[in-house]
Design a protein around this motif. Structure first.
Motif, short mmCIF file in Angstrom:
data_model
loop_
_atom_site.label_atom_id
_atom_site.label_comp_id
_atom_site.label_asym_id
_atom_site.label_seq_id
_atom_site.Cartn_x
_atom_site.Cartn_y
_atom_site.Cartn_z
N SER A 82 67.77 -28.04 -21.44
CA SER A 82 68.26 -27.29 -22.60
C SER A 82 67.69 -27.84 -23.90
O SER A 82 67.34 -27.07 -24.80
N ALA A 83 67.58 -29.15 -24.01
CA ALA A 83 67.01 -29.75 -25.21
C ALA A 83 65.54 -29.37 -25.35
O ALA A 83 65.06 -29.06 -26.45
N PHE A 84 64.81 -29.38 -24.24
CA PHE A 84 63.41 -28.97 -24.27
C PHE A 84 63.29 -27.52 -24.72
O PHE A 84 62.43 -27.18 -25.55
N ALA A 85 64.16 -26.66 -24.18
CA ALA A 85 64.12 -25.24 -24.54
C ALA A 85 64.38 -25.05 -26.03
O ALA A 85 63.71 -24.25 -26.69
N PHE A 86 65.34 -25.79 -26.59
CA PHE A 86 65.66 -25.66 -28.01
C PHE A 86 64.49 -26.09 -28.88
O PHE A 86 64.11 -25.38 -29.82
N VAL A 87 63.91 -27.24 -28.59
CA VAL A 87 62.80 -27.75 -29.40
C VAL A 87 61.60 -26.80 -29.32
O VAL A 87 60.97 -26.47 -30.34
N PHE A 88 61.30 -26.33 -28.13
CA PHE A 88 60.14 -25.46 -27.93
C PHE A 88 60.34 -24.13 -28.65
O PHE A 88 59.43 -23.63 -29.34
N MET A 89 61.52 -23.55 -28.51
CA MET A 89 61.79 -22.27 -29.15
C MET A 89 61.87 -22.42 -30.67
O MET A 89 61.43 -21.53 -31.41
N ALA A 90 62.44 -23.52 -31.15
CA ALA A 90 62.53 -23.74 -32.60
C ALA A 90 61.14 -23.86 -33.21
O ALA A 90 60.91 -23.39 -34.33
N PHE A 91 60.20 -24.48 -32.48
CA PHE A 91 58.84 -24.59 -32.97
C PHE A 91 58.24 -23.22 -33.23
O PHE A 91 57.66 -22.95 -34.30
N PHE A 92 58.37 -22.31 -32.27
CA PHE A 92 57.81 -20.98 -32.44
C PHE A 92 58.63 -20.15 -33.43
O PHE A 92 58.09 -19.23 -34.06
N TRP A 93 59.91 -20.48 -33.57
CA TRP A 93 60.73 -19.76 -34.54
C TRP A 93 60.24 -20.02 -35.96
O TRP A 93 60.19 -19.11 -36.78
N PHE A 94 59.86 -21.26 -36.26
CA PHE A 94 59.45 -21.60 -37.62
C PHE A 94 57.95 -21.40 -37.86
O PHE A 94 57.53 -21.27 -39.01
N THR A 95 57.15 -21.38 -36.81
CA THR A 95 55.70 -21.28 -37.00
C THR A 95 55.12 -19.96 -36.51
O THR A 95 53.92 -19.71 -36.72
N GLY A 96 55.93 -19.12 -35.88
CA GLY A 96 55.40 -17.92 -35.25
C GLY A 96 54.69 -17.00 -36.22
O GLY A 96 53.56 -16.57 -35.97
N VAL A 97 55.31 -16.66 -37.34
CA VAL A 97 54.70 -15.76 -38.30
C VAL A 97 53.43 -16.37 -38.89
O VAL A 97 52.43 -15.68 -39.10
N SER A 98 53.45 -17.68 -39.17
CA SER A 98 52.25 -18.34 -39.69
C SER A 98 51.11 -18.29 -38.70
O SER A 98 49.94 -18.11 -39.08
N LEU A 99 51.43 -18.44 -37.41
CA LEU A 99 50.39 -18.35 -36.39
C LEU A 99 49.78 -16.95 -36.36
O LEU A 99 48.57 -16.79 -36.20
N LEU A 100 50.62 -15.93 -36.51
CA LEU A 100 50.10 -14.57 -36.55
C LEU A 100 49.17 -14.36 -37.74
O LEU A 100 48.12 -13.73 -37.62
N GLN A 101 49.56 -14.90 -38.89
CA GLN A 101 48.72 -14.77 -40.08
C GLN A 101 47.40 -15.50 -39.89
O GLN A 101 46.35 -15.01 -40.32
N PHE A 102 47.42 -16.64 -39.23
CA PHE A 102 46.20 -17.41 -38.99
C PHE A 102 45.22 -16.63 -38.13
O PHE A 102 44.01 -16.63 -38.38
N PHE A 103 45.74 -15.95 -37.10
CA PHE A 103 44.87 -15.20 -36.20
C PHE A 103 44.65 -13.76 -36.66
O PHE A 103 43.93 -13.00 -36.00
N GLY A 104 45.25 -13.36 -37.79
CA GLY A 104 45.04 -12.02 -38.30
C GLY A 104 45.69 -10.93 -37.48
O GLY A 104 45.16 -9.82 -37.37
N ILE A 105 46.85 -11.24 -36.89
CA ILE A 105 47.56 -10.28 -36.05
C ILE A 105 48.75 -9.75 -36.84
O ILE A 105 49.55 -10.53 -37.36
N SER A 106 48.88 -8.43 -36.93
CA SER A 106 50.01 -7.85 -37.65
C SER A 106 51.27 -7.95 -36.81
O SER A 106 51.21 -8.00 -35.57
#
Length: 228
Positions: A47-71
């Motif tokens: 559960s701790a692994f799941a929280f850390v992994f999901m939180a990472f994509f929660w805070f960086t997901g939109v930035s990653l999309l902007q980096f790759f030019g994906i709407s």
């Protein structure tokens, strides 16, 4: 959609994807022979692994999309397709058979030592990609984009939803012996398939919302954003 509705929608989507109740038989098979304390430690690590992994994509997901030019609409549609495939598999397949041979006998010296060794075996494929797979990651990225409408409060609400799902997952795994006995094999199958159906419906809604954003007048607003 208010913050409370956003929390509920995000929680339900992640709950259906991670499917803690449906994964109880897998967890029970993977920790057969463990002491209650050892099983609880394994559940806490996962559960701790799941929280850390999901939180990472929660805070960086939109930035990653902007980096790759994906709407965001494009990612919403792609994520909806992935979710639909996962939900369709959940309604048709028996996931418990895939991990039936993952059980180990024998108990290490301490419960925490057992948990660490078992967690190393369960990170792949149990924790990822079964629990935290492309569908869950896509959902986190999509809802992170929606959370920007609420500002910092939205990010906090989303993080709370992730924490709540991970907490429920840990509790379900802690109660795996009891839940397995109460539901039985037929009950477990029903739970998995109902959650799969809900996931398919959420996936279709993601695709509809994405199509509404990239087209003009093709999708009615009441269909793209229902219950407003």
């Amino acid at each position: 959609m208010g913050q409370s509705a956003f929390f509920v929608n995000f929680f339900v989507a992640l709950f259906a994807l991670i499917d803690p109740i449906g994964n109880v038989p897998l967890f029970a098979a993977a920790t057969v022979g463990a002491s209650p304390a050892g099983r609880r430690w394994v559940a806490a690590y996962i559960s701790a692994f799941a929280f850390v992994f999901m939180a990472f994509f929660w805070f960086t997901g939109v930035s990653l999309l902007q980096f790759f030019g994906i709407s965001l609409p494009a990612f919403r549609i792609a994520g909806g397709v992935i979710l639909f495939m996962l939900g369709l598999n959940m309604t048709r397949d028996d996931f418990t058979a895939a991990f039936a041979d993952a059980a180990e006998t024998g108990e290490p010296e301490t419960a925490r030592a057992y948990a660490r060794k078992r967690f190393e075996r369960l990170v792949v494929p149990f924790a990822m990609p079964l629990l935290i797979g492309p569908g869950a990651i896509s959902t986190a990225v999509i809802y992170a984009g929606e959370a920007h409408h609420f500002g910092l409060a939205g990010l906090g609400v989303g993080l709370g939803a992730i924490a709540a799902v991970c907490l429920v997952t840990m509790l379900c795994f802690w109660l795996s012996p009891l839940i397995s006995r109460l539901l039985g094999k037929i009950g477990m199958t029903i739970v998995v398939r109902v959650l799969g159906l809900i996931l398919c419906a959420l996936a279709v809604q993601f695709v509809i919302a994405g199509m509404a954003e990239v087209t003009h007048g093709m999708v009615r607003p009441s269909v793209a954003t229902p219950y407003q």
